[in-house]
Design a protein around this motif. Structure first.
Motif, mmCIF file in Angstrom:
data_model
loop_
_atom_site.group_PDB
_atom_site.id
_atom_site.type_symbol
_atom_site.label_atom_id
_atom_site.label_comp_id
_atom_site.label_asym_id
_atom_site.label_seq_id
_atom_site.Cartn_x
_atom_site.Cartn_y
_atom_site.Cartn_z
ATOM 1 N N ASP A 40 6.348 -13.184 0.349
ATOM 2 C CA ASP A 40 5.209 -12.275 0.352
ATOM 3 C C ASP A 40 4.385 -12.454 1.632
ATOM 4 O O ASP A 40 3.954 -11.473 2.262
ATOM 5 N N GLU A 41 4.166 -13.703 2.040
ATOM 6 C CA GLU A 41 3.445 -13.958 3.297
ATOM 7 C C GLU A 41 4.198 -13.365 4.480
ATOM 8 O O GLU A 41 3.588 -12.789 5.392
ATOM 9 N N LEU A 42 5.516 -13.505 4.478
ATOM 10 C CA LEU A 42 6.331 -12.934 5.540
ATOM 11 C C LEU A 42 6.176 -11.420 5.578
ATOM 12 O O LEU A 42 5.999 -10.822 6.649
ATOM 13 N N ASN A 43 6.225 -10.798 4.420
ATOM 14 C CA ASN A 43 6.066 -9.353 4.350
ATOM 15 C C ASN A 43 4.705 -8.932 4.900
ATOM 16 O O ASN A 43 4.592 -7.949 5.634
ATOM 17 N N SER A 44 3.669 -9.706 4.592
ATOM 18 C CA SER A 44 2.333 -9.410 5.101
ATOM 19 C C SER A 44 2.265 -9.594 6.611
ATOM 20 O O SER A 44 1.621 -8.809 7.317
ATOM 21 N N SER A 45 2.942 -10.620 7.127
ATOM 22 C CA SER A 45 2.975 -10.832 8.583
ATOM 23 C C SER A 45 3.642 -9.652 9.284
ATOM 24 O O SER A 45 3.188 -9.217 10.347
ATOM 25 N N ILE A 46 4.697 -9.145 8.692
ATOM 26 C CA ILE A 46 5.356 -7.976 9.270
ATOM 27 C C ILE A 46 4.439 -6.758 9.177
ATOM 28 O O ILE A 46 4.390 -5.925 10.084
ATOM 29 N N GLY A 47 3.661 -6.677 8.094
ATOM 30 C CA GLY A 47 2.690 -5.595 7.971
ATOM 31 C C GLY A 47 1.659 -5.616 9.083
ATOM 32 O O GLY A 47 1.254 -4.563 9.595
ATOM 33 N N VAL A 48 1.225 -6.804 9.487
ATOM 34 C CA VAL A 48 0.287 -6.924 10.622
ATOM 35 C C VAL A 48 0.942 -6.364 11.878
ATOM 36 O O VAL A 48 0.336 -5.607 12.641
ATOM 37 N N THR A 64 10.087 -1.583 8.942
ATOM 38 C CA THR A 64 9.711 -0.907 7.694
ATOM 39 C C THR A 64 10.798 -1.089 6.643
ATOM 40 O O THR A 64 10.504 -1.389 5.472
ATOM 41 N N GLU A 65 12.054 -0.947 7.040
ATOM 42 C CA GLU A 65 13.156 -1.178 6.102
ATOM 43 C C GLU A 65 13.156 -2.629 5.640
ATOM 44 O O GLU A 65 13.380 -2.916 4.458
ATOM 45 N N LEU A 70 12.213 -7.100 1.745
ATOM 46 C CA LEU A 70 11.467 -8.317 1.398
ATOM 47 C C LEU A 70 10.757 -8.165 0.060
ATOM 48 O O LEU A 70 10.650 -9.125 -0.708
ATOM 49 N N PHE A 71 10.289 -6.972 -0.231
ATOM 50 C CA PHE A 71 9.682 -6.739 -1.538
ATOM 51 C C PHE A 71 10.744 -6.900 -2.629
ATOM 52 O O PHE A 71 10.502 -7.531 -3.663
ATOM 53 N N ASP A 72 11.946 -6.364 -2.368
ATOM 54 C CA ASP A 72 13.066 -6.553 -3.305
ATOM 55 C C ASP A 72 13.399 -8.034 -3.458
ATOM 56 O O ASP A 72 13.642 -8.518 -4.571
ATOM 57 N N LEU A 73 13.422 -8.758 -2.344
ATOM 58 C CA LEU A 73 13.736 -10.186 -2.374
ATOM 59 C C LEU A 73 12.693 -10.962 -3.165
ATOM 60 O O LEU A 73 13.029 -11.846 -3.954
ATOM 61 N N GLY A 74 11.423 -10.631 -2.988
ATOM 62 C CA GLY A 74 10.373 -11.283 -3.777
ATOM 63 C C GLY A 74 10.597 -11.062 -5.263
ATOM 64 O O GLY A 74 10.465 -11.984 -6.072
#
Length: 192
Positions: A40-48, A64-65, A70-74
């Protein structure tokens, strides 16, 4: 679509536990929670990184893909025994890595994280991906050494995170050139 969240706080975690996707309660610092929390932190870092308006379109599309995956992986990590990440997704990351890396000059020295705001944000995402990978390996090791039957944590999840951190390293190199034209090389011969 599943249930909508109409109430954000539940107070069920006030005792130091959290619910997994299969309904069982575990400590908030359980290895599984650490693993999907790091994702989740990784996904947020990519969002930044995606929030930068001057991010190149090819990088934005790729990331974006990755956010969706990553959401699926979480979710996969939150539900013991589930599988969302598969070998073709790992192979796609390898292909994207090769495409982004092809025009770059070969590395002769180590580079320092930085090279511009977008490149630096990408390096933060890269190091977060490495931490997420370590947390998944901790979970895999814990599951396989447990006296109870292991939940067979998907090794493709760890492979995916490994390739993703490599891809983010290459994208950081691309972004450093996009922003400033060069990278900051580590000077091993400097006076200390």
């Amino acid at each position: 679509m599943g249930n909508r969240l109409s109430k954000i706080y539940t107070r069920t975690g006030d005792d130091g536990t959290t619910g997994l996707g299969d309904g069982q309660r575990v400590a908030k610092d359980h290895e599984r929670v650490e693993a999907y929390g790091a994702v989740d932190e990784l996904n947020s870092s990519i969002g930044v990184l995606l929030a930068y308006p001057s991010l190149p379109a090819a990088v934005s599309s790729c990331l974006t893909e990755i956010q969706h995956e990553l959401f699926d992986l979480g979710g996969e990590l939150c539900i013991p025994g589930s599988r969302a990440i598969k070998a073709p997704q790992v192979e796609r990351l390898e292909q994207e890595l090769d495409e982004f890396n092809q025009p770059l000059p070969p590395l002769k020295d180590f580079i320092l994280p930085g090279g511009g705001p977008m490149a630096a944000a990408c390096h933060v995402a890269r190091t977060t991906a490495r931490r997420a990978e370590r947390r998944v390996w901790t979970l895999i090791t814990m599951e396989t050494s447990s006296p109870t039957p292991p939940e067979n944590v998907n090794s493709e999840a760890a492979r995916y995170l490994n390739r993703l951190s490599d891809l983010l390293f290459v994208i950081a190199r691309v972004l450093a050139r996009h922003e400033h034209g060069s990278e900051v090389l580590w000077r091993h011969d400097r006076k200390r």
